[in-house]
Design an enzyme around this catalytic site. Structure first.
Site, PDB file in Angstrom:
ATOM      1  N   ARG A 147       0.809  -1.238   0.000  1.00  0.00           N
ATOM      2  CA  ARG A 147       0.000   0.000   0.000  1.00  0.00           C
ATOM      3  C   ARG A 147       0.834   1.277   0.000  1.00  0.00           C
ATOM      4  O   ARG A 147       0.362   2.349   0.377  1.00  0.00           O
ATOM      5  CB  ARG A 147      -0.982   0.029   1.181  1.00  0.00           C
ATOM      6  CG  ARG A 147      -1.954  -1.127   1.157  1.00  0.00           C
ATOM      7  CD  ARG A 147      -3.146  -0.867   2.056  1.00  0.00           C
ATOM      8  NE  ARG A 147      -4.025  -2.010   2.037  1.00  0.00           N
ATOM      9  CZ  ARG A 147      -3.913  -3.059   2.842  1.00  0.00           C
ATOM     10  NH1 ARG A 147      -2.956  -3.074   3.762  1.00  0.00           N
ATOM     11  NH2 ARG A 147      -4.740  -4.051   2.754  1.00  0.00           N
ATOM     12  N   ARG A 156      -2.222  22.624 -14.199  1.00  0.00           N
ATOM     13  CA  ARG A 156      -1.260  21.572 -14.576  1.00  0.00           C
ATOM     14  C   ARG A 156      -1.464  21.112 -16.021  1.00  0.00           C
ATOM     15  O   ARG A 156      -0.533  20.640 -16.669  1.00  0.00           O
ATOM     16  CB  ARG A 156      -1.349  20.388 -13.597  1.00  0.00           C
ATOM     17  CG  ARG A 156      -0.251  19.361 -13.827  1.00  0.00           C
ATOM     18  CD  ARG A 156      -0.083  18.355 -12.697  1.00  0.00           C
ATOM     19  NE  ARG A 156       0.985  17.417 -13.014  1.00  0.00           N
ATOM     20  CZ  ARG A 156       1.511  16.534 -12.179  1.00  0.00           C
ATOM     21  NH1 ARG A 156       1.067  16.470 -10.938  1.00  0.00           N
ATOM     22  NH2 ARG A 156       2.471  15.722 -12.560  1.00  0.00           N
ATOM     23  N   HIS A 210       9.467  10.772 -27.583  1.00  0.00           N
ATOM     24  CA  HIS A 210       8.416  11.606 -26.988  1.00  0.00           C
ATOM     25  C   HIS A 210       8.729  13.097 -27.202  1.00  0.00           C
ATOM     26  O   HIS A 210       7.887  13.873 -27.638  1.00  0.00           O
ATOM     27  CB  HIS A 210       8.316  11.272 -25.491  1.00  0.00           C
ATOM     28  CG  HIS A 210       7.304  12.082 -24.751  1.00  0.00           C
ATOM     29  ND1 HIS A 210       5.951  11.910 -24.915  1.00  0.00           N
ATOM     30  CD2 HIS A 210       7.456  13.072 -23.836  1.00  0.00           C
ATOM     31  CE1 HIS A 210       5.306  12.759 -24.126  1.00  0.00           C
ATOM     32  NE2 HIS A 210       6.199  13.465 -23.465  1.00  0.00           N
TER      33      HIS A 210
HETATM   34  P1  NAD Z   1      13.768   6.332 -21.413  1.00  0.00           P
HETATM   35  O1  NAD Z   1      13.576   6.138 -19.983  1.00  0.00           O
HETATM   36  O2  NAD Z   1      13.374   5.210 -22.313  1.00  0.00           O
HETATM   37  O3  NAD Z   1      15.298   6.699 -21.687  1.00  0.00           O
HETATM   38  C1  NAD Z   1      15.745   6.882 -23.007  1.00  0.00           C
HETATM   39  C2  NAD Z   1      16.983   6.040 -23.297  1.00  0.00           C
HETATM   40  O4  NAD Z   1      18.105   6.621 -22.629  1.00  0.00           O
HETATM   41  C3  NAD Z   1      16.903   4.610 -22.792  1.00  0.00           C
HETATM   42  O5  NAD Z   1      17.496   3.754 -23.730  1.00  0.00           O
HETATM   43  C4  NAD Z   1      17.725   4.638 -21.509  1.00  0.00           C
HETATM   44  O6  NAD Z   1      18.267   3.392 -21.163  1.00  0.00           O
HETATM   45  C5  NAD Z   1      18.794   5.617 -21.885  1.00  0.00           C
HETATM   46  N1  NAD Z   1      19.462   6.315 -20.783  1.00  0.00           N
HETATM   47  C6  NAD Z   1      18.898   6.793 -19.658  1.00  0.00           C
HETATM   48  N2  NAD Z   1      19.791   7.515 -18.974  1.00  0.00           N
HETATM   49  C7  NAD Z   1      20.949   7.455 -19.655  1.00  0.00           C
HETATM   50  C8  NAD Z   1      22.235   8.021 -19.453  1.00  0.00           C
HETATM   51  N3  NAD Z   1      22.495   8.852 -18.437  1.00  0.00           N
HETATM   52  N4  NAD Z   1      23.216   7.731 -20.349  1.00  0.00           N
HETATM   53  C9  NAD Z   1      22.947   6.931 -21.428  1.00  0.00           C
HETATM   54  N5  NAD Z   1      21.745   6.410 -21.690  1.00  0.00           N
HETATM   55  C10 NAD Z   1      20.747   6.679 -20.813  1.00  0.00           C
HETATM   56  O7  NAD Z   1      13.003   7.618 -21.963  1.00  0.00           O
HETATM   57  P2  NAD Z   1      12.726   9.063 -21.326  1.00  0.00           P
HETATM   58  O8  NAD Z   1      12.655   9.974 -22.478  1.00  0.00           O
HETATM   59  O9  NAD Z   1      13.642   9.376 -20.204  1.00  0.00           O
HETATM   60  O10 NAD Z   1      11.278   8.898 -20.693  1.00  0.00           O
HETATM   61  C11 NAD Z   1      10.145   8.588 -21.484  1.00  0.00           C
HETATM   62  C12 NAD Z   1       9.091   8.017 -20.565  1.00  0.00           C
HETATM   63  O11 NAD Z   1       8.741   9.017 -19.610  1.00  0.00           O
HETATM   64  C13 NAD Z   1       7.813   7.616 -21.266  1.00  0.00           C
HETATM   65  O12 NAD Z   1       7.407   6.355 -20.790  1.00  0.00           O
HETATM   66  C14 NAD Z   1       6.810   8.694 -20.845  1.00  0.00           C
HETATM   67  O13 NAD Z   1       5.482   8.199 -20.795  1.00  0.00           O
HETATM   68  C15 NAD Z   1       7.315   9.050 -19.493  1.00  0.00           C
HETATM   69  N6  NAD Z   1       6.959  10.402 -19.023  1.00  0.00           N
HETATM   70  C16 NAD Z   1       6.422  10.517 -17.779  1.00  0.00           C
HETATM   71  C17 NAD Z   1       6.088  11.758 -17.285  1.00  0.00           C
HETATM   72  C18 NAD Z   1       5.551  11.872 -15.888  1.00  0.00           C
HETATM   73  O14 NAD Z   1       5.139  12.964 -15.478  1.00  0.00           O
HETATM   74  N7  NAD Z   1       5.563  10.812 -15.125  1.00  0.00           N
HETATM   75  C19 NAD Z   1       6.313  12.920 -18.056  1.00  0.00           C
HETATM   76  C20 NAD Z   1       6.873  12.765 -19.331  1.00  0.00           C
HETATM   77  C21 NAD Z   1       7.197  11.506 -19.809  1.00  0.00           C
END
Ligand code: NAD
Length: 356
Positions: free
Chosen positions: A117, A237, A261
């Site tokens: 939880r 927001r 994205h």
């Molecule tokens: P991701 O987490 O897939 O990372 C992108 C790539 O970078 C991956 O291959 C990862 O392994 C690599 N990576 C991460 N850190 C690294 C580093 N320091 N050095 C080398 N490689 C690295 O993608 P993202 O763009 O970080 O996140 C996208 C996700 O976030 C989506 O699932 C989206 O829905 C979500 N999101 C959530 C919110 C929220 O408010 N919770 C907001 C925006 C996006």
């Protein structure tokens, strides 16, 4: 070091931003040894797991190394992590750390929100997108085969630790994607910050530490302010979704892989700004500044071509659709935006055609 606080009364939490922040991770867990699960993936672990493990050596630490990719932000991975927590005998006092990008953060946060939880949750975001956006604000989620982020919870972390050095190993494409969200904050909220971004394009493209630290701090401060005012997205927001309705259509049409994205949000922001110009809310010169800044940062400003019916059907599947009506965040000037829902489909279709 820069510090931002997300002010949510008794659930307030700090965001610490600095190069080498990872080295201070032990400060998150003062006192007696804790059961800690680090959720990460092999790409991130290769660079940052050992440094993190070495400062947490006095605790009982387990690692869940999930596969890398959006498709693993899934019910299956969620169940596998639960299995590991239960098998390892983790109790309600345990803590979960997300070490990775938005995929790891969203999934680990949802695990933390539901294990026994709800247990303590910490974010150590390693992509620019995660540092300026997904690690702050408490949205956690996993995907369902029928749609992205359909299962999730609002669950705030206890702290966010941002190590700007982590960005040096990020691919150029993922780095640029994060810049799209940085630009978003300037467009919707802060004209001065937008101007600063225009003046620091070269430093940002070169991943200059001082410029990055300021850009991350200002982005987190804006997100913190917006989340503090409207944690559950019933008002302001929603402005954080600038470019996202069009962006989600691009991501869905290209099967969540061809476009990142951030790239989809950049092209979506240009469409939203054009729509705002055409409906006479945004001046032509402000529209130009938005498109030019995204372009100079190396982001796409043209969307892929697809029939209007496809755009419509993808946009109508977006979670932000209410009462069957499309809602768009439209900038009204650099530094301000509003949600608009009464635009004729012909106008939207014409603008999209112009922006493809
Ligand atoms: P991701 O987490 O897939 O990372 C992108 C790539 O970078 C991956 O291959 C990862 O392994 C690599 N990576 C991460 N850190 C690294 C580093 N320091 N050095 C080398 N490689 C690295 O993608 P993202 O763009 O970080 O996140 C996208 C996700 O976030 C989506 O699932 C989206 O829905 C979500 N999101 C959530 C919110 C929220 O408010 N919770 C907001 C925006 C996006």
């Amino acid at each position: 070091m820069a510090k931002v606080t997300v002010k949510l009364a008794e659930r307030s939490y700090p965001i610490d931003i600095s190069p080498k922040a990872l080295r201070s991770a032990a400060n998150l867990f003062p006192g007696s040894p804790r059961q800690i699960l680090i959720v990460t993936n092999p790409t991130v672990a290769e660079h940052y797991l050992q440094p993190l493990l070495s400062v947490l050596h006095s605790h009982h630490v387990e690692v869940f190394n999930m596969q890398d990719g959006e498709e693993y932000k899934s019910l299956t991975t969620y169940a596998d992590i639960m299995q590991q927590l239960i098998s390892a005998g983790f109790n309600r006092d345990c803590a979960i750390i997300a070490l990775g990008g938005g995929v790891v953060g969203d999934l680990a946060g949802f695990v933390a929100s539901t294990y026994q939880r709800g247990v303590d949750f910490y974010q150590i975001p390693t992509t620019l997108l995660a540092q300026v956006d997904s690690s702050v604000g408490g949205k956690t989620a996993i995907n369902h085969p029928l749609g992205k982020n359909l299962i999730g919870a609002f669950y705030q972390p206890l702290a966010v630790l941002i190590d700007t050095d982590c960005l040096q190993t990020l691919s150029a494409r993922n780095y640029r994607s994060g810049l799209a969200e940085v630009v978003k904050y300037g467009v919707i909220y802060d004209a001065e910050f937008f101007h600063w971004l225009e003046d620091h394009v070269a430093e940002l493209r070169n991943r200059d530490t001082a410029a990055l630290t300021y850009a991350i701090e200002r982005s987190c401060a804006i997100k913190a302010e917006v989340v503090a005012a409207d944690e559950r997205e019933s008002g302001i927001r929603a402005l954080l979704n600038l470019g996202h309705t069009f962006g989600h259509a691009i991501e869905a049409a290209t099967h969540y892989g061809e476009w990142t994205h951030g790239e989809a949000v950049a092209a979506g922001t240009v469409i939203a700004s054009k729509l705002s110009e055409v409906t006479q809310k945004l001046s032509s010169s402000d529209f130009r500044r938005v498109a030019d800044l995204l372009n100079q940062l190396g982001l796409p400003i043209k969307a892929p071509q697809m029939p209007w019916q496809d755009w419509l059907s993808y946009m109508q599947r977006d979670k932000k659709v209410k009462d069957g009506r499309l809602h768009f965040v439209l900038p009204t000037a650099i530094g301000s935006a509003e949600v608009v829902s009464n635009i004729e489909h012909e106008t939207i279709a014409a603008v999209i055609t112009e922006c493809c």
